[in-house]
Design an enzyme around this catalytic site. Structure first.
Site, PDB file in Angstrom:
ATOM      1  N   HIS A  51       0.740  -1.240   0.364  1.00 17.26           N
ATOM      2  CA  HIS A  51      -0.186  -0.158  -0.216  1.00 17.26           C
ATOM      3  C   HIS A  51       1.020   0.884   0.012  1.00 17.26           C
ATOM      4  CE1 HIS A  51      -3.340   2.534   1.373  1.00 17.26           C
ATOM      5  NE2 HIS A  51      -2.788   3.040   2.196  1.00 17.26           N
ATOM      6  N   GLU A  52       1.465   1.052   0.617  1.00 15.58           N
ATOM      7  CA  GLU A  52       2.995   2.516   1.190  1.00 15.58           C
ATOM      8  C   GLU A  52       3.834   2.984  -0.687  1.00 15.58           C
ATOM      9  OE1 GLU A  52       2.358   4.876   3.172  1.00 15.58           O
ATOM     10  OE2 GLU A  52       0.513   3.224   4.726  1.00 15.58           O
ATOM     11  N   HIS A  79       1.467   4.554  -2.717  1.00 15.49           N
ATOM     12  CA  HIS A  79       1.521   5.973  -2.743  1.00 15.49           C
ATOM     13  C   HIS A  79       3.344   6.554  -3.159  1.00 15.49           C
ATOM     14  CE1 HIS A  79      -1.692   7.165  -0.158  1.00 15.49           C
ATOM     15  NE2 HIS A  79      -1.659   5.887   0.695  1.00 15.49           N
ATOM     16  N   GLU A 101      -6.074   7.096  -1.151  1.00  9.51           N
ATOM     17  CA  GLU A 101      -6.357   5.590  -0.405  1.00  9.51           C
ATOM     18  C   GLU A 101      -6.504   4.501  -0.947  1.00  9.51           C
ATOM     19  OE1 GLU A 101      -4.435   5.163   2.803  1.00  9.51           O
ATOM     20  OE2 GLU A 101      -3.379   6.980   2.394  1.00  9.51           O
TER      21      GLU A 101
END
Length: 295
Positions: A146-147, A150, A223
């Protein structure tokens, strides 16, 4: 949440400092013209201040995150878990097409992680000790994905550009308010008095806070994309399980009571208004979005 709050706090501080410097140098005086204020000059000055604040915040983001969160960067893995974490970040960053970020751990009982940096090839990915305690390796892998997403999506750069536009209008409107109060309330007909300076700074701070709703909306939107990226780099099931693990610990508050107080907001605000300042969508909505498409 942490990277957003650190970015916003740094940006607000830089805006105020630049505004004070411009005032001390007398640059604000160049905005005056006969009978009023030069709107074109004001807009140019607002853009210079606004984008300076957001871009400086962007370039400082990694350093501020390290210092603000006490991140210990892993130079050489000293435990099997640190070695696994480094290998996971290396594998996922390669799959995402970015240079491997710095990897760090910060001490916090809350399960959390963040990524920051001024570009996708000079980033930092950090996880909390609480995350490692409350999640399995599969779930941590999804959070790391997930990071990484980003970073790969360039979210911090896009955030800085949006913040620059928002800052421009904040500075512009604050100066208009200051000018109006100085002329109408304090009857100052020549130049700008102390009222203009004080009112402009106060208006700038208040408007920056209100404008943060736009940045938070952007954060919530991104997100969902980062969840999708995390699912691709691990699996949809792992990503959904990681979000469920957060639910098991607690339903996280995007702006806890202490952080609301720091922004001058009471912690008992109604959910409708509070949601406008939330940096993350509700976990149940994120899980539902992931489950719409199965692996």
């Amino acid at each position: 949440m942490m990277r957003i709050l650190l970015f916003l706090a740094t940006n607000a501080a830089i805006l105020v400092v630049i505004s004070v410097v411009f005032r001390l140098l007398g640059i604000d005086g160049l905005l005056l013209e006969s009978g009023g204020i030069d709107m074109n000059a004001l807009l140019i000055m607002s853009a210079i201040i606004g984008f300076s604040g957001s871009l400086i915040s962007l370039f400082l983001s990694k350093m501020m995150a390290k210092r603000g969160m006490g991140v210990q960067v892993i130079e050489q893995p000293s435990t099997p878990f640190e070695r696994w974490l480094m290998e996971t970040v290396a594998r996922q960053s390669q799959a995402a097409g970015i240079k491997m970020p710095e990897v760090g751990i910060f001490d916090s009982p809350e399960p959390n992680a963040f990524a920051t940096g001024w570009n996708r090839n000079d980033a930092l990915v950090a996880v909390s000790t609480g995350l490692l305690q409350h999640m399995t390796k599969d779930e941590v892998e999804a959070v790391v994905g997930h990071e990484i997403s980003h970073v790969a999506n360039g979210d911090m750069v896009t955030l800085a550009l949006i913040q620059g536009v928002v800052n421009t209008f904040v500075v512009f409107l604050a100066r208009i308010i200051g000018h109006t109060v100085d002329r109408v309330v304090f009857k100052n007909e020549e130049g700008h008095g102390i009222a203009y300076f004080v009112v402009s700074i106060v208006a700038e701070i208040l408007l920056s806070f209100l404008a943060s709703m736009i940045v938070m909306w952007f954060s919530r939107y991104r997100e969902f994309r980062a969840d999708e990226g995390g699912a691709r780099l691990s699996s949809r099931t792992q990503m959904a399980n990681a979000l469920r693990a957060l639910q098991r610990v607690h339903q996280p508050h995007d702006l806890p009571a202490g952080e609301f107080a720091a922004f001058g907001i009471s912690g008992n605000i109604g959910e409708g208004l509070k949601a406008l300042f939330a940096s993350h969508p509700p976990l149940e909505k994120r899980i539902a979005a992931l489950e719409q498409t199965r692996d």
